[in-house]
Motif scaffolding. Structure first.
Motif, PDB file in Angstrom:
ATOM      1  N   UNK A 177       0.856  -1.190   0.000  1.00  0.00           N
ATOM      2  CA  UNK A 177       0.000   0.000   0.000  1.00  0.00           C
ATOM      3  C   UNK A 177       0.892   1.240   0.000  1.00  0.00           C
ATOM      4  N   UNK A 178       0.745   2.057  -1.033  1.00  0.00           N
ATOM      5  CA  UNK A 178       1.486   3.305  -1.098  1.00  0.00           C
ATOM      6  C   UNK A 178       2.979   3.132  -1.299  1.00  0.00           C
ATOM      7  N   UNK A 179       3.397   2.056  -1.952  1.00  0.00           N
ATOM      8  CA  UNK A 179       4.824   1.771  -2.126  1.00  0.00           C
ATOM      9  C   UNK A 179       5.292   2.084  -3.548  1.00  0.00           C
ATOM     10  N   UNK A 180       6.607   2.258  -3.679  1.00  0.00           N
ATOM     11  CA  UNK A 180       7.242   2.343  -4.991  1.00  0.00           C
ATOM     12  C   UNK A 180       8.154   1.131  -5.140  1.00  0.00           C
ATOM     13  N   UNK A 181       7.976   0.384  -6.238  1.00  0.00           N
ATOM     14  CA  UNK A 181       8.714  -0.857  -6.462  1.00  0.00           C
ATOM     15  C   UNK A 181       9.598  -0.683  -7.693  1.00  0.00           C
TER      16      UNK A 181
END
Length: 366
Positions: free
Chosen positions: A219-223
């Motif tokens: 949730x709300x991450x940058x990968x």
């Protein structure tokens, strides 16, 4: 190869028709077996050669073997179900509902087989299999409407009904045939990034030999994923941005919302996506199912060595398929309202990964 696949499907469809004679059925079965034999011989001839086969040859061999195995299982199950449907009229009325329920269960199992094999099947094979499953469901519904007894309508004596009032018994609803739920894409239990919120997650696949990788429950991450990999699975992502290098095989995406994906792969299948943007480079047509408000644009990612990796993965050239999306739940002649091409003015700029990424650990940066 495509001609042989089409020949197989034509033979399989002909076998399913109730009016086919036994001699024609035997002939078509021989054609089917001959096709499988040719696929097997081709596979053996490729694998039996010298050690100079390329990675793509090995991948093609595996695809041939997988497609042939699926075709055999699917064809046998389909013929069995057709036979059960054709025999419904001779079933004892007291056992008819149970008989039809059993057919529906067999169709559900066949549908699950298609779902589990979808990531490795060519688009034509997948569309044909899904169409066959839909036709089987319709055939069962037709048999149910024709053979199952309909409720009789009768007038109630109003005076008798009002003379003595008893609590009305709750009548159970007619269960009818069990409703088939759409197949859920299988997310593999593979190495991956899971269970995180509002962090940056990075992974370098170079030199690790990882075949499959899963990104789930974020949730709300940058990968950020660098390097080539065989398959990627995304499941239950919200408000995330995902940037990946080339995927040699397939990408499967399930249950994502308000996300941005930048992906390069040979096959991309998306299920249950809402309000997401996809920036793709893909060899085959992207497939969506049960999606809404999804938009598509061309791939836009840069990092050191990516052009070489794209070329080695067979993704060096832009095919334009990012804009040729198949919506498997939209069967009308008009375009699907569930997806659109993202306007240039609304697209993100080409994203560049400049930082050094350790290939042995998952780096998290708040």
């Amino acid at each position: 190869m495509e001609g042989e696949e089409m020949q197989f499907h034509a033979a399989d469809g002909a076998l399913a028709e109730s009016g086919t004679s036994k001699s024609n059925e035997a002939s078509l079965q021989k054609k089917h077996q001959a096709m499988i034999g040719r696929l097997s011989n081709r596979h053996q001839s490729r694998t039996g050669g010298s050690g100079g086969n390329s990675t793509r040859s090995a991948e093609d061999d595996n695809s041939v073997s997988t497609a042939a195995s699926f075709a055999t299982k699917f064809s046998e199950s389909k013929r069995s179900i057709h036979s059960l449907i054709a025999n419904s009229s001779s079933v004892d009325p007291s056992a008819l509902r149970s008989h039809l329920d059993g057919i529906s269960s067999s169709i559900a199992a066949l549908e699950q087989l298609v779902a589990e094999s979808s990531y490795s099947l060519p688009s034509y094979e997948l569309r044909s299999a899904l169409k066959s499953v839909a036709e089987l469901k319709q055939a069962v519904e037709n048999q149910s409407a024709e053979l199952l007894p309909k409720k009789k309508f009768s007038f109630r004596n109003k005076s008798a009904a009002t003379a003595t009032k008893f609590p009305a018994a709750v009548q159970p609803k007619d269960p009818g045939l069990p409703k088939q739920q759409p197949p859920v894409l299988v997310i593999r239990d593979s190495p991956g990034l899971r269970n995180a919120k509002e962090v940056t997650l990075t992974k370098n696949f170079r030199g690790l030999g990882i075949g499959e990788f899963t990104v789930a429950d974020l949730d709300g991450c940058e990968v950020r994923l660098i390097g080539c990999i065989n398959a990627l699975f995304f499941n239950r992502l919200r408000n995330c941005r995902v940037y990946t290098g080339p995927v040699i095989g397939s990408v499967l995406i399930e249950q994502v919302e308000n996300c941005v994906f930048v992906l390069a792969s040979h096959q991309i299948r998306i299920h249950n996506a809402i309000g997401c943007d996809f920036y793709l480079r893909v060899r085959s047509r992207p497939i969506i199912e049960d999606c809404s408000r999804v938009r598509f644009a061309p791939y836009c990612l840069r990092y050191e060595g990516i052009e070489k990796e794209l070329k080695e993965a067979g993704l060096g050239d832009e095919s334009g398929n990012w804009a040729n999306v198949d919506d498997f739940k939209w069967l009308r002649a008009v375009p699907s309202p569930n997806w659109s091409v993202l306007e240039e003015s609304q697209r993100i700029e080409c994203f560049e990964i400049n930082e050094s990424i350790d290939g042995n650990e998952n780096t998290r940066t708040d």
